[in-house]
Design a protein around this motif. Structure first.
Motif, PDB file in Angstrom:
ATOM      1  N   LYS A  52      45.962  28.590   9.699  1.00  0.00           N
ATOM      2  CA  LYS A  52      46.729  29.773  10.139  1.00  0.00           C
ATOM      3  C   LYS A  52      48.203  29.406   9.764  1.00  0.00           C
ATOM      4  N   GLU A  53      48.582  28.115  10.021  1.00  0.00           N
ATOM      5  CA  GLU A  53      50.007  27.607   9.723  1.00  0.00           C
ATOM      6  C   GLU A  53      50.450  27.620   8.127  1.00  0.00           C
ATOM      7  N   GLY A  54      49.188  27.831   7.420  1.00  0.00           N
ATOM      8  CA  GLY A  54      49.527  28.105   5.975  1.00  0.00           C
ATOM      9  C   GLY A  54      49.129  26.987   5.274  1.00  0.00           C
ATOM     10  N   LYS A  55      48.517  25.826   5.751  1.00  0.00           N
ATOM     11  CA  LYS A  55      47.831  24.918   5.099  1.00  0.00           C
ATOM     12  C   LYS A  55      46.659  25.117   4.380  1.00  0.00           C
ATOM     13  N   ILE A  56      46.081  24.236   3.354  1.00  0.00           N
ATOM     14  CA  ILE A  56      45.108  24.257   2.913  1.00  0.00           C
ATOM     15  C   ILE A  56      43.824  23.780   3.552  1.00  0.00           C
ATOM     16  N   GLN A  57      42.684  24.463   3.523  1.00  0.00           N
ATOM     17  CA  GLN A  57      41.404  24.064   4.241  1.00  0.00           C
ATOM     18  C   GLN A  57      41.122  22.742   4.258  1.00  0.00           C
ATOM     19  N   GLU A  79      42.832  20.052   3.142  1.00  0.00           N
ATOM     20  CA  GLU A  79      43.883  19.415   3.693  1.00  0.00           C
ATOM     21  C   GLU A  79      43.693  19.177   5.284  1.00  0.00           C
ATOM     22  N   CYS A  80      43.570  20.403   5.922  1.00  0.00           N
ATOM     23  CA  CYS A  80      43.358  20.348   7.428  1.00  0.00           C
ATOM     24  C   CYS A  80      42.199  19.649   8.081  1.00  0.00           C
ATOM     25  N   GLU A  81      40.816  19.843   7.164  1.00  0.00           N
ATOM     26  CA  GLU A  81      39.750  19.323   7.386  1.00  0.00           C
ATOM     27  C   GLU A  81      40.120  17.523   7.401  1.00  0.00           C
ATOM     28  N   ARG A  82      40.723  17.211   6.373  1.00  0.00           N
ATOM     29  CA  ARG A  82      41.068  15.809   6.072  1.00  0.00           C
ATOM     30  C   ARG A  82      42.003  15.295   7.279  1.00  0.00           C
ATOM     31  N   ASP A  83      42.862  16.152   7.772  1.00  0.00           N
ATOM     32  CA  ASP A  83      43.627  15.589   8.748  1.00  0.00           C
ATOM     33  C   ASP A  83      43.105  15.589  10.095  1.00  0.00           C
ATOM     34  N   PHE A  84      41.983  16.397  10.407  1.00  0.00           N
ATOM     35  CA  PHE A  84      41.419  16.130  11.523  1.00  0.00           C
ATOM     36  C   PHE A  84      40.182  15.768  11.564  1.00  0.00           C
ATOM     37  N   ALA A  85      39.748  14.931  10.503  1.00  0.00           N
ATOM     38  CA  ALA A  85      38.174  14.385  10.295  1.00  0.00           C
ATOM     39  C   ALA A  85      38.027  13.313  11.347  1.00  0.00           C
ATOM     40  N   GLN A  86      39.103  12.616  11.762  1.00  0.00           N
ATOM     41  CA  GLN A  86      39.018  11.495  13.110  1.00  0.00           C
ATOM     42  C   GLN A  86      38.885  12.064  14.194  1.00  0.00           C
ATOM     43  N   PHE A  87      39.017  13.308  14.520  1.00  0.00           N
ATOM     44  CA  PHE A  87      39.402  14.002  15.763  1.00  0.00           C
ATOM     45  C   PHE A  87      38.104  13.703  16.495  1.00  0.00           C
ATOM     46  N   GLY A  88      38.292  13.054  17.891  1.00  0.00           N
ATOM     47  CA  GLY A  88      37.392  12.879  18.679  1.00  0.00           C
ATOM     48  C   GLY A  88      37.034  11.451  18.835  1.00  0.00           C
ATOM     49  N   GLN A  89      37.376  10.310  17.876  1.00  0.00           N
ATOM     50  CA  GLN A  89      36.928   9.169  17.801  1.00  0.00           C
ATOM     51  C   GLN A  89      38.129   8.174  18.551  1.00  0.00           C
ATOM     52  N   ARG A  90      37.786   7.047  18.753  1.00  0.00           N
ATOM     53  CA  ARG A  90      38.694   5.999  19.324  1.00  0.00           C
ATOM     54  C   ARG A  90      40.202   5.993  18.445  1.00  0.00           C
ATOM     55  N   GLU A  91      41.156   6.073  19.374  1.00  0.00           N
ATOM     56  CA  GLU A  91      42.513   5.855  18.880  1.00  0.00           C
ATOM     57  C   GLU A  91      43.253   4.820  19.336  1.00  0.00           C
ATOM     58  N   GLY A  92      43.271   3.504  18.678  1.00  0.00           N
ATOM     59  CA  GLY A  92      43.845   2.274  19.002  1.00  0.00           C
ATOM     60  C   GLY A  92      43.062   1.950  20.336  1.00  0.00           C
ATOM     61  N   ASN A  93      43.493   1.486  21.383  1.00  0.00           N
ATOM     62  CA  ASN A  93      42.511   1.036  22.539  1.00  0.00           C
ATOM     63  C   ASN A  93      42.265   2.445  23.349  1.00  0.00           C
ATOM     64  N   LYS A  94      42.480   3.420  23.187  1.00  0.00           N
ATOM     65  CA  LYS A  94      42.198   4.585  23.857  1.00  0.00           C
ATOM     66  C   LYS A  94      40.757   5.363  23.486  1.00  0.00           C
ATOM     67  N   ARG A  95      39.589   5.303  24.432  1.00  0.00           N
ATOM     68  CA  ARG A  95      38.554   6.053  24.010  1.00  0.00           C
ATOM     69  C   ARG A  95      38.895   7.645  24.646  1.00  0.00           C
ATOM     70  N   PRO A  96      38.315   8.564  23.857  1.00  0.00           N
ATOM     71  CA  PRO A  96      38.154   9.796  24.133  1.00  0.00           C
ATOM     72  C   PRO A  96      37.530   9.931  25.526  1.00  0.00           C
ATOM     73  N   ASP A  97      37.934  10.587  26.552  1.00  0.00           N
ATOM     74  CA  ASP A  97      37.670  10.873  28.018  1.00  0.00           C
ATOM     75  C   ASP A  97      36.594  12.065  28.002  1.00  0.00           C
ATOM     76  N   PHE A  98      35.241  11.720  28.118  1.00  0.00           N
ATOM     77  CA  PHE A  98      34.288  12.753  28.115  1.00  0.00           C
ATOM     78  C   PHE A  98      33.656  12.987  29.590  1.00  0.00           C
ATOM     79  N   SER A  99      34.315  12.193  30.515  1.00  0.00           N
ATOM     80  CA  SER A  99      33.780  12.055  31.804  1.00  0.00           C
ATOM     81  C   SER A  99      33.676  13.293  32.515  1.00  0.00           C
ATOM     82  N   GLN A 100      34.537  14.437  32.181  1.00  0.00           N
ATOM     83  CA  GLN A 100      34.475  15.625  32.957  1.00  0.00           C
ATOM     84  C   GLN A 100      33.579  16.652  32.184  1.00  0.00           C
ATOM     85  N   LEU A 101      32.698  16.172  31.197  1.00  0.00           N
ATOM     86  CA  LEU A 101      31.749  17.176  30.851  1.00  0.00           C
ATOM     87  C   LEU A 101      30.533  17.110  31.761  1.00  0.00           C
ATOM     88  N   PRO A 102      30.269  18.651  32.216  1.00  0.00           N
ATOM     89  CA  PRO A 102      29.224  18.562  33.005  1.00  0.00           C
ATOM     90  C   PRO A 102      27.862  17.638  32.794  1.00  0.00           C
TER      91      PRO A 102
END
Length: 97
Positions: free
Chosen positions: A53-58, A60-83
């Motif tokens: 919606k910001e005007g980038k190519i699909q 490119e956006c998929e590549r930018d967010f391909a790693q979303f939800g994975q470990r970033e550095g020493n930080k693990r995603p926090d899923f502890s609040q999922l029911p």
């Protein structure tokens, strides 16, 4: 001999309870893993849509967010609040006591 037979008969139900508890924990852990993946997929999809919606190519956006939800550095995603994950952890803690 009767004492040994009595002990074996009493141990059988205990073994079955342990197996049932382990099977239930495995089922809850699987549900948590599934919920985590659904959460990641939904978050990635939302971010890609916002990027497009910001005007980038699909692609490119998929590549930018391909790693979303994975470990970033020493930080693990926090899923502890999922029911499903809360339920699995509560079940685990209940039987540790």
């Amino acid at each position: 001999m009767k004492i040994l037979l009595g002990c074996l008969l009493l141990a059988a139900p205990v073994g079955a309870v342990i197996m049932d508890r382990e099977a239930e924990q495995a089922r809850l852990d699987t549900a948590c893993t599934t919920a985590q993946q659904q959460y990641i997929d939904a978050g990635r999809r939302q971010r890609v849509e916002a990027c497009v919606k910001e005007g980038k190519i699909q692609a490119e956006c998929e590549r930018d967010f391909a790693q979303f939800g994975q470990r970033e550095g020493n930080k693990r995603p926090d899923f502890s609040q999922l029911p499903a994950c809360l339920q699995a952890e509560q079940f685990r803690k209940h039987y540790r006591q």
